[in-house]
Design a protein around this motif. Sequence first.
Motif, mmCIF file in Angstrom:
data_model
loop_
_atom_site.group_PDB
_atom_site.id
_atom_site.type_symbol
_atom_site.label_atom_id
_atom_site.label_comp_id
_atom_site.label_asym_id
_atom_site.label_seq_id
_atom_site.Cartn_x
_atom_site.Cartn_y
_atom_site.Cartn_z
ATOM 1 N N TRP A 9 -0.491 -14.621 -3.705
ATOM 2 C CA TRP A 9 -1.428 -14.497 -2.590
ATOM 3 C C TRP A 9 -2.370 -15.701 -2.558
ATOM 4 O O TRP A 9 -2.641 -16.257 -1.489
ATOM 5 C CB TRP A 9 -2.260 -13.216 -2.729
ATOM 6 N N SER A 27 -8.725 -8.362 -0.527
ATOM 7 C CA SER A 27 -7.536 -7.727 -1.109
ATOM 8 C C SER A 27 -7.677 -7.582 -2.620
ATOM 9 O O SER A 27 -7.260 -6.581 -3.212
ATOM 10 C CB SER A 27 -6.285 -8.555 -0.775
ATOM 11 N N LYS A 62 -9.882 -4.708 -3.361
ATOM 12 C CA LYS A 62 -9.157 -3.455 -3.109
ATOM 13 C C LYS A 62 -8.259 -3.081 -4.285
ATOM 14 O O LYS A 62 -8.129 -1.904 -4.635
ATOM 15 C CB LYS A 62 -8.330 -3.607 -1.829
ATOM 16 N N ASP A 96 0.817 -1.213 0.000
ATOM 17 C CA ASP A 96 0.000 0.000 0.000
ATOM 18 C C ASP A 96 0.849 1.261 0.000
ATOM 19 O O ASP A 96 0.472 2.267 -0.617
ATOM 20 C CB ASP A 96 -0.931 -0.005 1.220
#
Length: 432
Positions: free
Chosen positions: A244, A369, A372, A219
Motif C-alpha cells: 500500500w 487504512s 483501521k 474487509d
Amino acid sequence: MRDVSLWRGLLGLEKTVLERVEFDEEAEVVVAHVRPVKRQRGRCGVCRRRSPGYDAGPGRRRWRALDLGTIQALLEADMPRVRCRVHGVVVAAVPWARHDAGHTYAFDDQVAWLATQASKSTVTELMRIAWRTVGSIIARVWADVEVAHDRFAGLRRIGIDEISYKKGHKYLMVVVDHDARRLVWAAPGRTSATVNEFFDLLGEQRCTLITHVSADGADFIDTIVAARCPAAVRVADPFHIVKWATDALDEVRRGAWNDARKQARREPKRGRGRPPADAPPRPGSELAKGLGGARYSLWKNPENLTEKQQTKLAWIATTDPKLYRAYLLKEGLRVVFRLPYHQASEALDRWISWARRCRIPAFVKLQKSVVKHRHRILAAIEHNLSNGLIESTNTKIRLITRMAFGFKSAEALIAMAMLSLGGHRPALPGRN
C-alpha cells in the motif's frame, strides 16, 4: 512364474480374472480379456455397495492400460448394469479402473505423477493422450485422495488470499496451513460466498480451533473471519501493508513526473543540432527525464540499491523534497515491521502521526487504512506471521496455471494444484 501371473503383473491387475490375451497386429495393441473375481461383481460403480443386477449393459468396452514398452495395452470386459438403492441404475464397478473412466488405476496414477513432475508436452507425448484428458484424470485422482485423507485435520493457523488464474477477472480463493506449510483448499471466485464456502466445509467445531488467520486488507475476509472464528487472532499481512505504501509512493512519483512534463511543454522548443553554450536551462525537461527512470530507485529496499540507483535517490532528495519525503514515509512503515513488538507499537503511532500531517494526499489517505487495521498490523508483528507462505504458494500456482492452459474447467487446475502443493503427491505405480 506362470504366463497368467506374468500378464497380471505387467498389466497391474488385482482381484481380476485374466481370460486370455490377444495381439492385434493391425492396430499393434495388446488386448487382455478380463472379468472381476466373483466377490467384486455386482457392485455399484459409485459407492461399490453390493446391488442387484439390472441388465447386460451396452456390451463390452475397453480401458487403456500402461504401455508395454512401445506397444499399447488395452483391457476388455463386459459392462453389466446394477440397480443401486442410492444411485439408481449405474454401470457395475470394476476393480481395475475408477467409475466412468477410460483408463486403469495404474494409468491414471502415472499420468497424475507426471503432471506434477514434468512438462505438458512430456506428459502428452509419453502417455499418448490429449492435455484435456490429463485434466480429467487429475480431477479423478484428486477426488480419491480427498476421500482418503482429511486435509482439514489439525488446522490452527491459516492464511487466506486470492490469485488471478485467467483473463477476464477470473480468480481463485486460496487457503494455506502455516504450520504444515501446504495448500489445504482452493475454489474459484473471490467473494464472501467463496470464503464462507471454506468455513462451511471446515465446520463449526473446527472453526473454533482456528487460532490465527492472516490475510490482506480485504474487509469482507476480515468480517467473515470475525464472525466464523471469533477466537482467532486476525493478522494483516505485512507484505500487503508495505505494498500500500509503495503504491502511494508511486502515485506521488507519477504526479511529480506529470507536473514536470507539463512544465517542459511550456518551455520554448529548441532547434535542431547541439544547443549553444549560452542557451537557457530547461529545468522541466531535465526533471521529467530524471523522474522517468526513478521508479526502481524508489521501489527497492535501500540495502538492495545499485550505485547508480543510490545516485538517483540522492538527486531526488535535492530536486523534489516532496517525493523524497514520500519515499521516507514508505521506508518508515517498512521499518516498523522489523522492530520488536514493544517498539513497533510506538513506532507505528509515530508513523501515523507523521503521515497524517505530511500534506501528501496519498499518504494521508493511507494512514487512515493503517489506523483501521492497526491491531491486525501489530498482531502480525507480535505473532511473527505473514502471508509470505501463501505468496510463495501463489507463485507456484501461477506456474501450474501456465501448464493448465487447455483444461476446460477450474476444477482440473485446482486438482493439479492440490496434488502438487497439498502434501499428497501421487506415487508412481509399483513404488512404495
